[in-house]
Design an enzyme around this catalytic site. Structure first.
Site, PDB file in Angstrom:
ATOM      1  CG  HIS A  16      -1.980   0.449   1.532  1.00 20.84           C
ATOM      2  ND1 HIS A  16      -3.310   0.708   1.686  1.00 20.84           N
ATOM      3  CD2 HIS A  16      -1.995   2.454   0.729  1.00 20.84           C
ATOM      4  CE1 HIS A  16      -3.994   1.653   1.225  1.00 20.84           C
ATOM      5  NE2 HIS A  16      -3.444   2.569   0.690  1.00 20.84           N
ATOM      6  CG  HIS A  18      -1.178   5.856  -3.174  1.00 21.55           C
ATOM      7  ND1 HIS A  18      -2.225   5.394  -3.992  1.00 21.55           N
ATOM      8  CD2 HIS A  18      -1.360   5.482  -2.408  1.00 21.55           C
ATOM      9  CE1 HIS A  18      -3.440   4.840  -2.726  1.00 21.55           C
ATOM     10  NE2 HIS A  18      -3.007   5.141  -1.301  1.00 21.55           N
ATOM     11  CG  HIS A 204      -7.779   2.952  -1.346  1.00 20.63           C
ATOM     12  ND1 HIS A 204      -6.917   2.042  -2.038  1.00 20.63           N
ATOM     13  CD2 HIS A 204      -6.549   3.563  -0.448  1.00 20.63           C
ATOM     14  CE1 HIS A 204      -5.456   2.176  -2.138  1.00 20.63           C
ATOM     15  NE2 HIS A 204      -5.645   3.098  -1.651  1.00 20.63           N
ATOM     16  CD  GLU A 207      -7.955   6.059   4.686  1.00 21.61           C
ATOM     17  OE1 GLU A 207      -7.002   6.168   4.956  1.00 21.61           O
ATOM     18  OE2 GLU A 207      -8.347   6.727   2.836  1.00 21.61           O
ATOM     19  CG  ASP A 286      -0.059   8.437   0.117  1.00 23.08           C
ATOM     20  OD1 ASP A 286      -0.080   8.985  -1.780  1.00 23.08           O
ATOM     21  OD2 ASP A 286      -1.075   8.844   0.468  1.00 23.08           O
TER      22      ASP A 286
END
EC number: 3.5.4.2
Length: 347
Positions: A16, A18, A204, A207, A286
């Site tokens: 996971h 990006h 996703h 979340e 990220d």
């Protein structure tokens, strides 16, 4: 508590991540200059100012606003290569051995940059990571859920050659979750899956959205992995299903804190998932925006779950390997390495 040396040496997989989310301020400003990009009024003017902003996001949308401004500095194939290569150089030193990385072509095609430019730049970096560091990797193309499904279908059309030849290993779904439930993307997932029987599917879910979104992603989109998925904790039947099917959740602890999903890493249901035999991996999401790469994530989790011993960490590392989309030979080699490291530090 286990040592940082142990966590560093433990073979780690990331599922996971990006690539656009690895754009550090110290690369963002030079790329803006290289490409004559004028950053918007009110955007921080220096690396230091931007780093300060990254320390505090109000929520997912506040982060996304900055994230999409950042992507504007990426223009050429070389820019995309430079971005991904900077990531691989960092994580190689942190003990990463396998990466399955997301990218958002729609953030770039909407600016007139071809999907070929983006994909080839990132793939070159993946190839170099293997030849120089022995890191294996896969590219996961994500659809942005705030973009109309009709537009997403066009993106899949444009990506068809890369899906058919396996350059794109998987399809994902990201961006603002709550307003855009999985059912909107059934046709997109069906179309992509029809292009290559080996294409993997993830999304996703859970979340900021409810556990129902996790179930819907599994049932409607036919995904075999869930990105985030922490709200699965509130649905006992879903937990049983995730455990039975060994469906991996790709959890991002630092991201969850930065985006106010939880107030601290210790609030995450990681122990519950272990107790219920729900497999998960730990990931950085990220990292340029959320303050840490893969080893930083492992280190922070070990501080918040200090009772986890070497065997527990070995189990987490093994679940991450088993849930990866690399071949069995690669998996078996990595599983053996985990055993070696756990044995080394347990005595």
């Amino acid at each position: 508590m286990v040592s940082v040396e142990f966590l560093q040496e433990l073979p780690k997989c990331e599922h996971h991540l990006h690539l656009e989310g690895t754009l550090e301020p110290d690369l963002l400003f030079p790329l803006a200059k290289r490409n004559d990009i004028i950053l918007p009024e009110g955007f921080p003017k220096s690396v230091e100012e931007l780093n300060e902003k990254y320390k505090k996001f109000r929520d997912l949308q506040d982060f996304l606003d900055y994230y999409y401004i950042g992507t504007n500095v990426l223009i050429s194939e070389q820019d995309f290569f430079d971005l991904a290569w900077a990531y691989f150089k960092k994580v190689h030193k942190q003990g990463l051995v396998h990466a399955e990385v997301f990218y958002d072509p729609q953030s770039h095609t909407s600016r007139g940059i071809s999907i070929e430019t983006v994909t080839k730049g990132f793939q070159r970096a993946c190839d170099k990571a293997f030849s120089e560091f022995g890191i294996t990797s896969k590219l996961i193309m994500c659809l942005l859920r705030h973009i109309e499904p009709e537009e997403c279908l066009k993106t899949i059309e444009e990506a068809t050659p890369f899906i058919k030849d396996g350059t794109i290993s998987a399809l994902g779904l990201d961006s603002a979750e709550k307003p855009f439930p999985p059912h909107l993307f059934v046709e997109c997932y069906g179309k992509a899956a029809s292009l290559n029987k080996d294409l993997k599917l993830t999304a996703h879910a859970g979340e900021e959205g409810p556990a129902q979104f996790v179930s819907d992603a599994l049932d409607l989109l036919q995904v075999t992995r869930i990105d985030h998925g922490i709200n699965s904790q509130y649905d006992e039947e879903l937990l049983d299903r995730l455990s039975r099917d060994q469906t991996m959740l790709t959890i991002c602890p630092l991201s969850n804190v930065k985006l106010q999903v939880v107030q601290s890493v210790s609030e995450l249901p990681l122990q519950k998932f272990l107790d219920r035999d729900v497999p998960f991996s730990l990931n950085s999401d990220d990292p340029a925006y959320f303050g840490g790469y893969i080893l930083d994530v492992y280190t922070q989790v070990s501080k918040d779950f200090p009772h986890w011993d070497h065997e527990t960490w070995g189990r987490i590392a093994k679940n991450a390997i088993k849930g990866s989309w690399c071949d069995d030979k690669r998996k078996n080699g990595l599983l053996s390495r985990v055993d070696e490291v756990v044995t080394k530090y347990s005595h």
